[in-house]
Design a protein around this motif. Structure first.
Motif, short mmCIF file in Angstrom:
data_model
loop_
_atom_site.label_atom_id
_atom_site.label_comp_id
_atom_site.label_asym_id
_atom_site.label_seq_id
_atom_site.Cartn_x
_atom_site.Cartn_y
_atom_site.Cartn_z
N UNK A 235 73.12 30.49 58.63
CA UNK A 235 73.49 30.20 57.24
C UNK A 235 73.89 28.74 57.04
N UNK A 236 73.46 27.86 57.92
CA UNK A 236 73.83 26.44 57.80
C UNK A 236 73.13 25.82 56.60
N UNK A 237 73.71 24.73 56.10
CA UNK A 237 73.15 24.07 54.93
C UNK A 237 71.74 23.55 55.17
N UNK A 238 71.40 23.22 56.44
CA UNK A 238 70.08 22.66 56.73
C UNK A 238 68.96 23.65 56.46
N UNK A 239 69.30 24.93 56.31
CA UNK A 239 68.28 25.94 56.09
C UNK A 239 68.15 26.33 54.62
N UNK A 240 68.88 25.66 53.74
CA UNK A 240 68.74 25.93 52.31
C UNK A 240 67.41 25.35 51.84
N UNK A 241 66.66 26.14 51.08
CA UNK A 241 65.35 25.71 50.60
C UNK A 241 65.45 25.13 49.20
N UNK A 242 64.68 24.10 48.96
CA UNK A 242 64.57 23.54 47.62
C UNK A 242 63.11 23.63 47.17
N UNK A 243 62.90 23.59 45.85
CA UNK A 243 61.58 23.90 45.32
C UNK A 243 61.15 22.92 44.23
N UNK A 244 59.87 22.64 44.20
CA UNK A 244 59.25 21.93 43.08
C UNK A 244 59.35 22.84 41.86
N UNK A 245 59.59 22.30 40.67
CA UNK A 245 59.88 23.15 39.51
C UNK A 245 58.67 23.80 38.84
N UNK A 246 57.58 23.94 39.56
CA UNK A 246 56.38 24.54 38.96
C UNK A 246 55.53 25.17 40.07
N UNK A 247 54.57 25.97 39.64
CA UNK A 247 53.62 26.58 40.57
C UNK A 247 52.26 25.92 40.35
N UNK A 248 51.38 26.07 41.32
CA UNK A 248 50.08 25.43 41.18
C UNK A 248 48.99 26.13 41.97
N UNK A 249 47.82 25.51 41.92
CA UNK A 249 46.64 26.07 42.57
C UNK A 249 45.90 24.93 43.26
N UNK A 250 45.44 25.17 44.49
CA UNK A 250 44.70 24.14 45.21
C UNK A 250 43.24 24.17 44.78
N UNK A 251 42.79 23.05 44.24
CA UNK A 251 41.39 22.87 43.85
C UNK A 251 40.95 21.50 44.37
#
Length: 553
Positions: A235-251
């Motif tokens: 549960x250490x802080x180094x394992x907290x995930x952050x995210x880009x504020x949108x979803x996308x598709x690889x093209x």
């Protein structure tokens, strides 16, 4: 006297050099196979009379000392003999109605002459034909469904300073797949080859991170989009995930933004639908595609790219460099990403997702149903509104809510079978039986008479694919879109100490035995979104469906 001495030396030399040398990987891989085979086949082991993990840990030091086939075989023979006599009960006759599916079944390794003596092979074959016929101690089959679950397993974390402790975990997982994964025969790489490659990597793993990376690479070889592998972290802080504020598709080896997930965060960095990402933290999307192939499990390329987007748009850093392509120019932004997916979800997502219609009437008397939000209780109203239409478009680029049965009664003029299954035979581990099927519809002269169109893409997985199979029986159904995830069948979940994983638990096929796994549901009309179309706000798959309704082609 000299002649006698020379003769004895020649005999001794011949004996030494005639023995077959085997490598460490060969004997450990063979040990893994024998241990798993005895676990599910030997009457006293499969019955739970022994602590089978401890038996392995006690046997491995003896196996380590064996240098030749003959020495190795003797260790295994003595091990088998120590388990007690196997009663002779052969022949074991299956029920007359049983039809086996044997593409998945292979015990030919028992007769591997390079590794096993003839005597050892004979012992193993005897155990196979006189195998355990009671209730398996270590594995259970879900009632009616047939996918397996673990029981009475040891869930101890491996000791990363102990080679044999790590091998125990690998052996347990490898044999679970060997005997109870219904699509083993469809893997790109032979499962025994995966084992041979994994053994040295597991041995050199010095900590949890390197061990679970080695295991993740093993798991990825299942080529099954249902598969996930989650290693439990501290549960250490180094394992907290952050995210880009949108979803996308690889093209075209770029990520194009398709949906805003955190509207206030996206607005702060001027992120809009249609934006094109070319790099994240100075690494191109093409590089991400290449370096994650051994770490993400997917049935096909479309599903792999869909899963990869989530990996690229997630980080364990607060500050992330993102390169965008706009109007032919590359622009790099240093962004702050947040953990808005979990505890902060509501704070940042207010208004990001507009309320969607469960079903609606489009222009030109065409119905539209969003299968991702439609629930059974909505179906009567849906039928009342859309029954007079000339076509209904069922959008399944999502995950339905178990609505297939009631809708199929509306679509079908009669009951029809749409899927058949293979399920594991716990009385003959590794073998599968053709076992039952699913039907939909009923005698209904008042069924829907218009065109039925189903929209699918790589996000259509499992129940989406199965529901599409069901709707195809209507006879007037057209599939429009692109390759689906190619993972069907009830999911089997497994919680180990240290990680959680899952895989497709039963085999799913069309009634004529055509496979769906990996292939997915093949579209009648293939359409893929383009970057330009997304930027222009178009739904090119839906547009193609509307064109088909009007033109018939």
């Amino acid at each position: 006297m000299q002649k006698i001495t020379l003769f004895l030396l020649l005999v001794f030399s011949h004996t030494i050099f005639s023995q077959t040398k085997i490598t460490e990987t060969e004997k450990l891989a063979a040990t893994c196979k024998v241990w798993g085979f005895l676990k599910y086949y030997h009457p006293k082991v499969a019955n739970g009379d022994f602590n089978w993990d401890n038996q392995l840990l006690e046997a491995l030091p003896k196996i380590d000392k064996a240098q030749t086939k003959e020495e190795f075989s003797l260790v295994i023979e003595n091990w088998i003999d120590s388990l007690g006599e196997v009663p002779s009960i052969a022949p074991i006759t299956p029920a007359t109605a049983v039809e086996y599916f044997d593409k998945n079944f292979d015990l030919s390794w028992i007769n591997t002459s390079k590794l096993f003596s003839k005597k050892l092979s004979k012992k193993l074959k005897f155990i196979e034909v006189n195998r355990f016929q009671g209730v398996q101690f270590y594995i259970d089959g879900a009632e009616h469904v047939g996918n397996v679950s673990l029981k009475n397993e040891s869930y101890l974390n491996p000791d990363f300073n102990d080679t044999n402790s790590k091998l125990r975990m690998l052996f347990m997982y490898w044999n679970l797949i060997e005997y109870f994964f219904p699509y083993k025969y469809q893997m790109d790489e032979k499962w025994e080859t995966v084992l041979e490659k994994a053994v040295p990597k597991v041995i050199i793993a010095k900590d949890a991170s390197s061990f679970f990376t080695a295991m993740r690479k093993v798991v990825s070889r299942l080529d099954d989009s249902h598969v996930e592998f989650v290693a439990y972290q501290s549960s250490s802080n180094s394992n907290i995930k952050t995210y880009f504020p949108a979803d996308g598709k690889i093209i075209d080896e770029k990520i194009v933004i398709t949906e805003i997930l955190g509207d206030s965060l996206a607005e702060a960095d001027d992120i809009k639908i249609g934006n094109v990402i070319t790099k994240v933290n100075d690494k191109s999307i093409k590089e991400y595609i290449a370096e994650n192939r051994d770490l993400i499990c997917a049935s096909n390329e479309a599903s792999y790219l869909d899963k990869l987007v989530k990996v690229i748009l997630m980080n364990n850093l607060d500050t992330v460099k993102v390169e965008f392509l706009k109007d032919g120019k590359y622009v790099t932004k240093t962004m702050t990403w947040f953990d808005y997916h979990d505890s902060h979800r509501n704070e940042f997502k207010k208004g990001a997702r507009k309320k969607k219609d469960k079903f609606k009437l489009l222009e030109n008397n065409i119905g539209y149903v969003d299968m991702g939000i439609l629930k059974t209780r909505h179906i009567p109203d849906m039928i009342e509104m859309l029954k007079p239409t000339k076509a209904i478009i069922f959008d399944m680029r999502n995950y339905p809510n178990g609505t297939y049965e009631e809708i199929s009664k509306f679509l079908n003029p009669q009951e029809k079978q749409f899927a058949i299954y293979t399920r594991p035979d716990l009385s003959y581990p590794g073998r599968y039986r053709w076992s039952g099927g699913s039907s939909s519809g009923f005698e209904n002269k008042d069924n829907y008479k218009g065109k039925v169109i189903v929209l699918l893409d790589e996000k259509s997985v499992s129940q989406s694919e199965w529901t599409a199979m069901c709707f195809q029986t209507a006879g007037n159904t057209t599939i429009i879109g692109s390759q689906t995830a190619g993972a069907d069948g009830n999911v089997s979940h497994f919680d180990f100490k240290g990680f959680h994983t899952l895989f497709s638990g039963i085999g799913v096929y069309y009634p004529d035995k055509r496979q769906t796994q990996r292939i997915g549901i093949v579209p009648d009309i293939e359409v893929k979104p383009t970057i330009l179309g997304i930027q222009q706000g178009k739904d090119e798959v839906l547009d193609r469906a509307l064109l088909f309704v009007e033109t018939g082609k």
